[in-house]
Scaffold this active site. Structure first.
Site, mmCIF file in Angstrom:
data_model
loop_
_atom_site.group_PDB
_atom_site.id
_atom_site.type_symbol
_atom_site.label_atom_id
_atom_site.label_comp_id
_atom_site.label_asym_id
_atom_site.label_seq_id
_atom_site.Cartn_x
_atom_site.Cartn_y
_atom_site.Cartn_z
ATOM 1 C CG ASP A 125 -1.641 1.183 1.509
ATOM 2 O OD1 ASP A 125 -2.362 1.615 0.610
ATOM 3 O OD2 ASP A 125 -1.527 1.741 2.632
ATOM 4 C CG ASP B 221 -1.706 7.558 0.854
ATOM 5 O OD1 ASP B 221 -0.686 8.165 0.519
ATOM 6 O OD2 ASP B 221 -2.790 7.663 0.267
HETATM 7 P P1 B16 Z 1 -6.407 10.258 -3.921
HETATM 8 P P2 B16 Z 1 -3.796 3.993 -0.294
HETATM 9 C C1 B16 Z 1 -5.622 5.949 -0.351
HETATM 10 O O1 B16 Z 1 -4.338 5.471 -0.623
HETATM 11 C C2 B16 Z 1 -5.636 6.755 0.936
HETATM 12 O O2 B16 Z 1 -5.356 5.912 2.048
HETATM 13 C C3 B16 Z 1 -6.987 7.387 1.115
HETATM 14 O O3 B16 Z 1 -7.003 8.155 2.301
HETATM 15 C C4 B16 Z 1 -7.307 8.265 -0.109
HETATM 16 O O4 B16 Z 1 -8.604 8.818 0.010
HETATM 17 C C5 B16 Z 1 -7.212 7.408 -1.362
HETATM 18 O O5 B16 Z 1 -5.929 6.814 -1.446
HETATM 19 C C6 B16 Z 1 -7.470 8.209 -2.625
HETATM 20 O O6 B16 Z 1 -6.425 9.123 -2.805
HETATM 21 O O7 B16 Z 1 -7.381 11.310 -3.490
HETATM 22 O O8 B16 Z 1 -4.971 10.715 -3.932
HETATM 23 O O9 B16 Z 1 -6.812 9.619 -5.229
HETATM 24 O O10 B16 Z 1 -3.856 3.868 1.208
HETATM 25 O O11 B16 Z 1 -4.666 3.018 -1.037
HETATM 26 O O12 B16 Z 1 -2.392 4.057 -0.814
HETATM 27 MG MG MG Z 2 -2.820 3.117 3.371
#
Ligand code: B16
Ligand code: MG
Length: 220
Positions: A10, A12
């Site tokens: 993953d 984030d």
């Molecule tokens: P974006 P991951 C996710 O990333 C985040 O944890 C989540 O908080 C966020 O809303 C989502 O990506 C979408 O992100 O707005 O940049 O498209 O944890 O799957 O790496």
């Molecule tokens: Mg994450």
């Protein structure tokens, strides 16, 4: 003994701490709309898609917004978020991550990114981690956000591994649910109480050496 062909990460909360930038950006929007939004509320957005995150945030208010207004809000939040991530540098890679990615390379274990973020490529570039990944599956390549297994199944397919030959590293409960739905073991990164559905939990990659971590995963 389990065979591990691909490690799926993953983004984030695993590779870097972008959750704080998501929080700042959502908080700015929430303040403008007069919505009280706390760190605790932000926990519910981890691993959730941008539009689903917005719905969670707006559910903290009594007001009803049109689809058009919601799209404007999502765009506004993303612009704010992009302002933060375009200033990121290599020093923001979480401790032990680069070493573990290098260890995977040395051992011939493939690596894939499995994130639902549509900003994943920008972040990988800023962190100078692009060369470490054999496959990058992000929000631009999937239809369904976690807990749907799509993002991880695509990571397995792109690296030529069966689901049971992969292992997922995740910091979100929904992300571990996605790994389980994909038929993959999952290592939680963070708090064992929160990530109770993981096979085991570590605080971060600096906790174990690469060979210790892989040896532990091979046992379950
Ligand atoms: P974006 P991951 C996710 O990333 C985040 O944890 C989540 O908080 C966020 O809303 C989502 O990506 C979408 O992100 O707005 O940049 O498209 O944890 O799957 O790496
Ligand atoms: Mg994450």
């Amino acid at each position: 003994m389990r065979t591990i062909k691909t490690c799926i990460f993953d983004l984030d909360g695993v590779i870097c701490d972008t959750a704080k930038y998501h929080f700042y950006a959502w908080k700015t929007l929430a303040d403008r709309l007069g919505i009280i939004f706390t760190h605790k509320d932000n926990e519910r957005l981890k691993g959730v898609s941008r539009m689903e995150s917005l719905e969670i945030l707006l559910s903290l208010s009594d007001k009803i917004y049109t689809t058009g207004e919601k799209l404007v809000f999502a765009e506004e939040k993303n612009k704010n978020y992009v302002d933060y991530i375009t200033k990121m540098g290599k020093d923001e890679v979480l401790p032990g991550v680069t070493e573990f990615l290098e260890y995977c390379r040395e051992q011939g274990i493939k690596t894939a990114l499995g994130s639902v973020s549509r900003n994943a490529e920008t972040i990988l570039k800023r962190l100078k981690l692009e060369p470490y990944f054999d496959a990058v599956i992000d929000g631009t390549k999937v239809v369904n956000a976690k807990p749907d297994p799509e993002v991880f199944l695509k990571g397995a397919a792109e690296t030529g591994a069966k689901p049971e030959e992969c292992v997922v590293f995740e910091d979100a409960f929904t992300g571990i649910q996605a790994a389980k739905a994909a038929g993959m073991p999952a290592v939680g990164i963070g708090d064992a109480k929160v990530l109770s559905n993981a096979d085991f939990v570590i605080r971060g990659f600096e906790e174990l050496r690469g060979e210790q971590l892989i040896a532990r995963i091979r046992q379950f």
